[in-house]
Write an enzyme that holds these catalytic residues in place. Structure first.
Site, PDB file in Angstrom:
ATOM      1  N   LYS A 107      26.860  45.055  36.410  1.00  0.00           N
ATOM      2  CA  LYS A 107      27.537  43.786  36.714  1.00  0.00           C
ATOM      3  C   LYS A 107      27.208  43.467  38.162  1.00  0.00           C
ATOM      4  O   LYS A 107      27.568  44.229  39.073  1.00  0.00           O
ATOM      5  CB  LYS A 107      29.051  43.924  36.510  1.00  0.00           C
ATOM      6  CG  LYS A 107      29.850  42.719  37.004  1.00  0.00           C
ATOM      7  CD  LYS A 107      31.258  42.700  36.461  1.00  0.00           C
ATOM      8  CE  LYS A 107      32.060  41.566  37.075  1.00  0.00           C
ATOM      9  NZ  LYS A 107      33.335  41.316  36.385  1.00  0.00           N
TER      10      LYS A 107
ATOM     11  N   GLU B 204      29.455  47.836  39.167  1.00  0.00           N
ATOM     12  CA  GLU B 204      29.483  46.512  39.813  1.00  0.00           C
ATOM     13  C   GLU B 204      29.297  46.612  41.325  1.00  0.00           C
ATOM     14  O   GLU B 204      30.263  46.802  42.067  1.00  0.00           O
ATOM     15  CB  GLU B 204      30.808  45.792  39.506  1.00  0.00           C
ATOM     16  CG  GLU B 204      30.865  44.393  40.133  1.00  0.00           C
ATOM     17  CD  GLU B 204      32.204  43.676  39.945  1.00  0.00           C
ATOM     18  OE1 GLU B 204      33.152  44.308  39.464  1.00  0.00           O
ATOM     19  OE2 GLU B 204      32.282  42.492  40.307  1.00  0.00           O
TER      20      GLU B 204
HETATM   21  C1  5MM Z   1      39.045  39.573  38.094  1.00  0.00           C
HETATM   22  O1  5MM Z   1      38.851  40.038  39.429  1.00  0.00           O
HETATM   23  C2  5MM Z   1      38.487  41.413  39.523  1.00  0.00           C
HETATM   24  C3  5MM Z   1      39.481  42.203  40.257  1.00  0.00           C
HETATM   25  O2  5MM Z   1      39.432  42.090  41.623  1.00  0.00           O
HETATM   26  P1  5MM Z   1      40.439  42.980  42.574  1.00  0.00           P
HETATM   27  O3  5MM Z   1      40.197  44.425  42.289  1.00  0.00           O
HETATM   28  O4  5MM Z   1      39.998  42.544  43.930  1.00  0.00           O
HETATM   29  O5  5MM Z   1      41.829  42.587  42.270  1.00  0.00           O
HETATM   30  C4  5MM Z   1      37.031  41.521  40.055  1.00  0.00           C
HETATM   31  O6  5MM Z   1      36.577  42.837  40.147  1.00  0.00           O
HETATM   32  C5  5MM Z   1      36.166  40.823  39.075  1.00  0.00           C
HETATM   33  O7  5MM Z   1      36.066  41.556  37.884  1.00  0.00           O
HETATM   34  C6  5MM Z   1      34.760  40.564  39.585  1.00  0.00           C
HETATM   35  O8  5MM Z   1      34.671  40.460  40.973  1.00  0.00           O
HETATM   36  C7  5MM Z   1      34.284  39.264  38.967  1.00  0.00           C
HETATM   37  O9  5MM Z   1      35.201  38.258  39.225  1.00  0.00           O
HETATM   38  P2  5MM Z   1      34.685  36.842  39.765  1.00  0.00           P
HETATM   39  O10 5MM Z   1      35.944  36.058  39.995  1.00  0.00           O
HETATM   40  O11 5MM Z   1      33.896  37.127  41.007  1.00  0.00           O
HETATM   41  O12 5MM Z   1      33.829  36.292  38.639  1.00  0.00           O
END
Ligand code: 5MM
Length: 343
Positions: free
Chosen positions: A219, A177
């Site tokens: 991703k 990602e």
């Molecule tokens: C769910 O959020 C994930 C964890 O974030 P942190 O490591 O900052 O706590 C994040 O990696 C998430 O899987 C992705 O960014 C996608 O989430 P969004 O909210 O952008 O769809």
């Protein structure tokens, strides 16, 4: 896991009409989410919330996998069934976030490098015994004055490739990602440029470290104007620029691409995905979703930390999952939102 099993897992993650629910918020991030509903972030509240998400009846029609956080992978449903078992029983693949977060990148103000490689081989071996089939690592690329630097992109994609290699060695599918953030005031053109630089560097790094692309899921962010930009591109343009950027930079042998939502409004994230799929039926890879906020937000608000709201919260989640499943087929219609909460 054999090569055939890795390929089968990667393909199942992006099965037609299915996507990934990201519930891998780290402890500081889930606290921020719970703050919005005035709920204390303690172990039991986090478990209860993840229980609601994992055991949502009917969710497995739209969801192929869920990304868990270390704490969650070790927790159980209210009836004592381990979360991992509850997922397997529904035919949902358990995944795990394995990075340890994005930290300040030395000598580069405003930029971040994701950490977590130390000890990763041993952690992956344990996650495998706990049932994880895929693992996620998120690199964060910010847009700003004179950033991102070449150094930041190179350091992050190098780490992504090293993590991907360790995953494949362990028999776990890497979900790589690289997230170009959409928080700044940049135009969509600038987002295109930075996403292109990042993806092109990523696939070079994966190639130079001999990663098998047939066993990798990408991703990524959509190509979109920053939130502070006065000119916001319409749905058609976001869809067109995103697909163009992917076609120019992502090898065809990749089994699938899923999007993060990055702070987009939930309905807009669905509309963007839908337009990409409706207008491009012959792409080399399936385009699907791996949203966190854009799937969870309405559910979290409906729940509000109260047991009595369980059914309405689960219904809100199912609605978003169904809309995004339809978007994977290019069959979503915004009119469906008037049924909000009724999956
Ligand atoms: C769910 O959020 C994930 C964890 O974030 P942190 O490591 O900052 O706590 C994040 O990696 C998430 O899987 C992705 O960014 C996608 O989430 P969004 O909210 O952008 O769809």
């Amino acid at each position: 896991m054999s090569a055939a099993e890795l390929e089968a897992t990667a393909t199942a993650m992006v099965a037609k009409g299915k996507g990934i629910l990201a519930i891998d918020e780290s402890t500081p991030t889930i606290k921020k989410r719970f703050d919005t509903i005035n709920l204390e972030s303690n172990v039991e509240n986090r478990r209860a919330y993840r229980d609601l998400l994992i055991t949502n009846p009917g969710g497995n029609e739209f969801i192929s996998g869920m990304i868990l956080y270390d704490e969650t992978l070790r927790q159980s449903c209210s009836d004592g069934t381990p979360f991992v078992q509850a997922l397997v029983d529904q035919g949902i693949l358990p995944g795990i976030k394995v990075d340890t977060g994005a930290k300040a990148f030395a000598l580069h103000t405003g930029e971040k490098i994701t950490e977590g490689l130390d000890g990763l081989r041993d952690r992956l071996a344990e996650y495998k015994t706990l049932g994880a089939k895929f693992a996620k690592w998120r690199a964060v690329i910010s847009i700003g004055e004179n950033i991102p630097s070449h150094a930041c992109i190179e350091a992050n994609v190098h780490a992504l490739a090293r993590y991907a290699g360790l995953c494949q060695e362990t028999g776990i599918v890497p979900m790589v990602e690289p997230e170009v953030l959409m928080d700044a005031d940049n135009t969509i053109e600038r987002c295109y440029e930075v996403t292109e630089m990042t993806l092109s560097a990523l696939f070079k790094a994966l190639d130079s470290q001999d990663i098998t692309l047939a066993h990798v899921i990408l991703k990524t962010n959509m190509v979109i104007a920053g939130k502070q930009c006065p000119i916001q591109a319409d749905v058609q343009e976001v869809a067109d620029q995103t697909v163009r950027c992917l076609l120019n930079n992502v090898p065809a042998e990749l089994p699938g691409i899923v999007f993060l939502s990055g702070g987009q409004r939930a309905e807009l994230a669905t509309a963007h995905l839908n337009t990409m799929n409706a207008n491009n039926p012959d792409l080399p890879w399936p385009l699907s979703f791996s949203y966190g906020r854009a799937l969870q937000e309405t559910c979290l608000n409906a729940w509000g930390g109260k047991k009595d709201n369980l059914a309405v919260a689960q219904n809100a989640l199912l609605h978003r999952e169904k809309c995004n499943s339809l978007a994977c087929r290019g069959a979503y219609n915004p009119d469906m939102e008037t049924l909000s909460g009724n999956a």
